[in-house]
Scaffold this motif. Structure first.
Motif, PDB file in Angstrom:
ATOM      1  N   THR A  19      -8.467   1.810   4.612  1.00 35.83           N
ATOM      2  CA  THR A  19      -9.031   2.538   6.458  1.00 35.83           C
ATOM      3  C   THR A  19      -9.643   2.495   7.562  1.00 35.83           C
ATOM      4  OG1 THR A  19     -10.960   2.557   5.382  1.00 35.83           O
ATOM      5  CG2 THR A  19      -9.808   4.382   4.574  1.00 35.83           C
ATOM      6  N   GLY A  20      -8.629   1.163   7.785  1.00 45.80           N
ATOM      7  CA  GLY A  20      -9.798   0.682   9.125  1.00 45.80           C
ATOM      8  C   GLY A  20      -9.820  -0.694   9.287  1.00 45.80           C
ATOM      9  N   GLY A  21     -10.015  -1.763   9.878  1.00 46.75           N
ATOM     10  CA  GLY A  21     -10.391  -3.523   9.977  1.00 46.75           C
ATOM     11  C   GLY A  21      -9.335  -3.610   9.840  1.00 46.75           C
ATOM     12  N   CYS A  22     -10.135  -4.982   9.876  1.00 45.73           N
ATOM     13  CA  CYS A  22      -9.530  -6.579   9.585  1.00 45.73           C
ATOM     14  C   CYS A  22      -8.490  -7.100   8.892  1.00 45.73           C
ATOM     15  CB  CYS A  22     -10.735  -7.371  10.191  1.00 45.73           C
ATOM     16  SG  CYS A  22     -11.545  -7.928   8.569  1.00 45.73           S
ATOM     17  N   ASN A  23      -8.502  -6.366   7.969  1.00 42.21           N
ATOM     18  CA  ASN A  23      -7.835  -6.319   6.222  1.00 42.21           C
ATOM     19  C   ASN A  23      -8.705  -7.420   5.644  1.00 42.21           C
ATOM     20  OD1 ASN A  23      -5.917  -4.701   8.252  1.00 42.21           O
ATOM     21  ND2 ASN A  23      -4.580  -5.143   6.480  1.00 42.21           N
ATOM     22  N   GLY A  24      -9.787  -8.604   6.363  1.00 48.65           N
ATOM     23  CA  GLY A  24      -9.646  -9.657   5.935  1.00 48.65           C
ATOM     24  C   GLY A  24      -9.859  -8.650   4.316  1.00 48.65           C
ATOM     25  N   CYS A  25     -10.919  -7.380   3.358  1.00 46.28           N
ATOM     26  CA  CYS A  25     -10.961  -7.261   2.131  1.00 46.28           C
ATOM     27  C   CYS A  25      -9.869  -7.082   2.104  1.00 46.28           C
ATOM     28  CB  CYS A  25     -12.656  -5.930   2.569  1.00 46.28           C
ATOM     29  SG  CYS A  25     -13.851  -6.006   3.611  1.00 46.28           S
ATOM     30  N   ASP A  26      -9.251  -6.859   2.183  1.00 45.16           N
ATOM     31  CA  ASP A  26      -8.063  -5.764   1.457  1.00 45.16           C
ATOM     32  C   ASP A  26      -7.355  -7.432   1.004  1.00 45.16           C
ATOM     33  OD1 ASP A  26      -8.133  -3.299   1.971  1.00 45.16           O
ATOM     34  OD2 ASP A  26      -6.877  -3.848   4.218  1.00 45.16           O
ATOM     35  N   ILE A  27      -7.578  -8.150   1.520  1.00 45.68           N
ATOM     36  CA  ILE A  27      -7.455  -9.433   0.940  1.00 45.68           C
ATOM     37  C   ILE A  27      -7.050 -10.445  -0.482  1.00 45.68           C
ATOM     38  CG2 ILE A  27      -6.480 -12.723   1.413  1.00 45.68           C
ATOM     39  CD1 ILE A  27      -5.663 -11.135   4.942  1.00 45.68           C
ATOM     40  N   GLU A  28      -8.628 -10.004  -0.519  1.00 46.67           N
ATOM     41  CA  GLU A  28     -10.047 -10.240  -1.425  1.00 46.67           C
ATOM     42  C   GLU A  28      -9.700  -9.726  -2.303  1.00 46.67           C
ATOM     43  OE1 GLU A  28     -11.114 -12.991  -1.156  1.00 46.67           O
ATOM     44  OE2 GLU A  28     -10.843 -13.933   0.887  1.00 46.67           O
ATOM     45  N   VAL A  29      -9.295  -8.050  -1.968  1.00 42.73           N
ATOM     46  CA  VAL A  29      -8.705  -7.286  -3.143  1.00 42.73           C
ATOM     47  C   VAL A  29      -7.941  -8.361  -4.380  1.00 42.73           C
ATOM     48  CG1 VAL A  29      -7.903  -5.124  -4.136  1.00 42.73           C
ATOM     49  CG2 VAL A  29     -10.321  -5.800  -2.089  1.00 42.73           C
ATOM     50  N   VAL A  30      -6.422  -7.904  -3.113  1.00 41.54           N
ATOM     51  CA  VAL A  30      -5.636  -8.131  -3.337  1.00 41.54           C
ATOM     52  C   VAL A  30      -5.093  -9.946  -4.903  1.00 41.54           C
ATOM     53  CG1 VAL A  30      -2.282  -8.215  -3.163  1.00 41.54           C
ATOM     54  CG2 VAL A  30      -3.991  -6.511  -2.025  1.00 41.54           C
ATOM     55  N   ASN A  31      -6.180 -10.225  -3.872  1.00 42.09           N
ATOM     56  CA  ASN A  31      -6.102 -12.020  -4.368  1.00 42.09           C
ATOM     57  C   ASN A  31      -6.965 -12.101  -5.783  1.00 42.09           C
ATOM     58  OD1 ASN A  31      -6.663 -14.432  -4.240  1.00 42.09           O
ATOM     59  ND2 ASN A  31      -8.090 -14.679  -2.848  1.00 42.09           N
ATOM     60  N   CYS A  32      -7.748 -11.017  -5.813  1.00 41.96           N
ATOM     61  CA  CYS A  32      -8.666 -10.556  -7.016  1.00 41.96           C
ATOM     62  C   CYS A  32      -8.187 -10.151  -8.257  1.00 41.96           C
ATOM     63  CB  CYS A  32      -9.710 -10.446  -7.175  1.00 41.96           C
ATOM     64  SG  CYS A  32     -10.109  -8.766  -6.996  1.00 41.96           S
ATOM     65  N   VAL A  33      -6.843  -9.203  -7.934  1.00 43.21           N
ATOM     66  CA  VAL A  33      -6.049  -8.035  -8.571  1.00 43.21           C
ATOM     67  C   VAL A  33      -5.048  -9.223  -9.794  1.00 43.21           C
ATOM     68  CG1 VAL A  33      -4.900  -6.244  -9.363  1.00 43.21           C
ATOM     69  CG2 VAL A  33      -7.243  -6.556  -7.753  1.00 43.21           C
ATOM     70  N   LEU A  34      -3.764  -9.109  -7.941  1.00 42.32           N
ATOM     71  CA  LEU A  34      -2.672 -10.358  -8.628  1.00 42.32           C
ATOM     72  C   LEU A  34      -2.843 -11.972  -8.397  1.00 42.32           C
ATOM     73  CD1 LEU A  34      -0.817  -7.509  -5.657  1.00 42.32           C
ATOM     74  CD2 LEU A  34      -1.004  -7.354  -8.321  1.00 42.32           C
ATOM     75  N   SER A  35      -3.504 -12.897  -7.909  1.00 46.52           N
ATOM     76  CA  SER A  35      -3.296 -13.800  -7.671  1.00 46.52           C
ATOM     77  C   SER A  35      -4.055 -14.188  -9.606  1.00 46.52           C
ATOM     78  CB  SER A  35      -4.503 -14.686  -6.340  1.00 46.52           C
ATOM     79  OG  SER A  35      -5.981 -15.140  -7.299  1.00 46.52           O
ATOM     80  N   PRO A  36      -2.621 -16.006  -9.105  1.00 47.02           N
ATOM     81  CA  PRO A  36      -2.995 -15.590 -10.669  1.00 47.02           C
ATOM     82  C   PRO A  36      -4.218 -16.620 -10.821  1.00 47.02           C
ATOM     83  CG  PRO A  36      -1.319 -17.298  -9.863  1.00 47.02           C
ATOM     84  CD  PRO A  36      -2.175 -15.919  -8.687  1.00 47.02           C
ATOM     85  N   PHE A  37      -5.576 -17.121  -9.693  1.00 46.69           N
ATOM     86  CA  PHE A  37      -6.267 -17.318 -10.161  1.00 46.69           C
ATOM     87  C   PHE A  37      -7.525 -16.803 -10.772  1.00 46.69           C
ATOM     88  CE2 PHE A  37     -10.328 -19.581  -8.973  1.00 46.69           C
ATOM     89  CZ  PHE A  37     -10.797 -20.791  -9.069  1.00 46.69           C
ATOM     90  N   TYR A  38      -7.240 -15.245 -10.339  1.00 43.28           N
ATOM     91  CA  TYR A  38      -8.768 -14.749 -10.679  1.00 43.28           C
ATOM     92  C   TYR A  38      -7.539 -13.735 -11.930  1.00 43.28           C
ATOM     93  CZ  TYR A  38     -11.671 -16.173  -7.397  1.00 43.28           C
ATOM     94  OH  TYR A  38     -12.622 -17.041  -6.295  1.00 43.28           O
ATOM     95  N   ASP A  39      -6.860 -12.981 -11.766  1.00 38.33           N
ATOM     96  CA  ASP A  39      -6.010 -12.622 -12.903  1.00 38.33           C
ATOM     97  C   ASP A  39      -6.086 -11.194 -13.152  1.00 38.33           C
ATOM     98  OD1 ASP A  39      -3.612 -12.164 -13.887  1.00 38.33           O
ATOM     99  OD2 ASP A  39      -3.780 -13.410 -15.060  1.00 38.33           O
TER     100      ASP A  39
END
Length: 148
Positions: A19-39
């Protein structure tokens, strides 16, 4: 047990709303849901872009006036029971964006924080929050979904 209840117990769909901002939080959300590390997908927590499939709405950003109407529409389209997780300093307090414009004597360009626009069930602080904290926020929202 209904098919809907059984499905929700076996798989939780989360939807991300930026909803606006720098996208830092979006990267972390996608990282925790989609990345193989947190998966989180290994625990059947799946990311969706369709509000009618979502169980949990994850909102990041300061909620600009331009997206307020869309955020409300997305929230209304998510079936009950639903939960909202506000992620990051911007979603919780407006972050660094809450005073932009106010310093110049004009109105701010944000309507946030998120709880000013839609009800929030879980708050995850940080700038940006750690993926572990986001996963914890999703887990805290599960009882409302599963018991609702």
């Amino acid at each position: 047990m209904s098919l809907k209840t059984l499905s929700r117990k076996n798989c939780i769909h989360v939807m991300l709303a930026y909803t606006g901002g720098c996208n830092g939080c979006d990267i972390e959300v996608v990282n925790c849901v989609l990345s193989p590390f947190y998966d989180a997908e290994q625990y059947n927590v799946l990311l969706t872009w369709n509000p009618r499939e979502a169980d949990i709405l994850i909102v990041t950003g300061c909620v600009t006036k331009a997206v307020t109407k869309s955020l409300k529409k997305i929230y209304e389209e998510i079936p009950e029971p639903k939960a909202v997780v506000a992620v990051g300093a911007c979603a919780l307090m407006g972050g660094v964006y809450k005073h932009i414009g106010a310093d110049l004597g004009t109105s701010s360009f944000i309507d946030g924080p998120v709880e000013n626009v839609i009800p929030v069930d879980v708050k995850v602080p940080g700038c940006p929050p750690r993926p572990e904290d986001i996963i914890t926020g999703i887990v805290k929202a599960l009882p409302k979904i599963l018991e609702g």
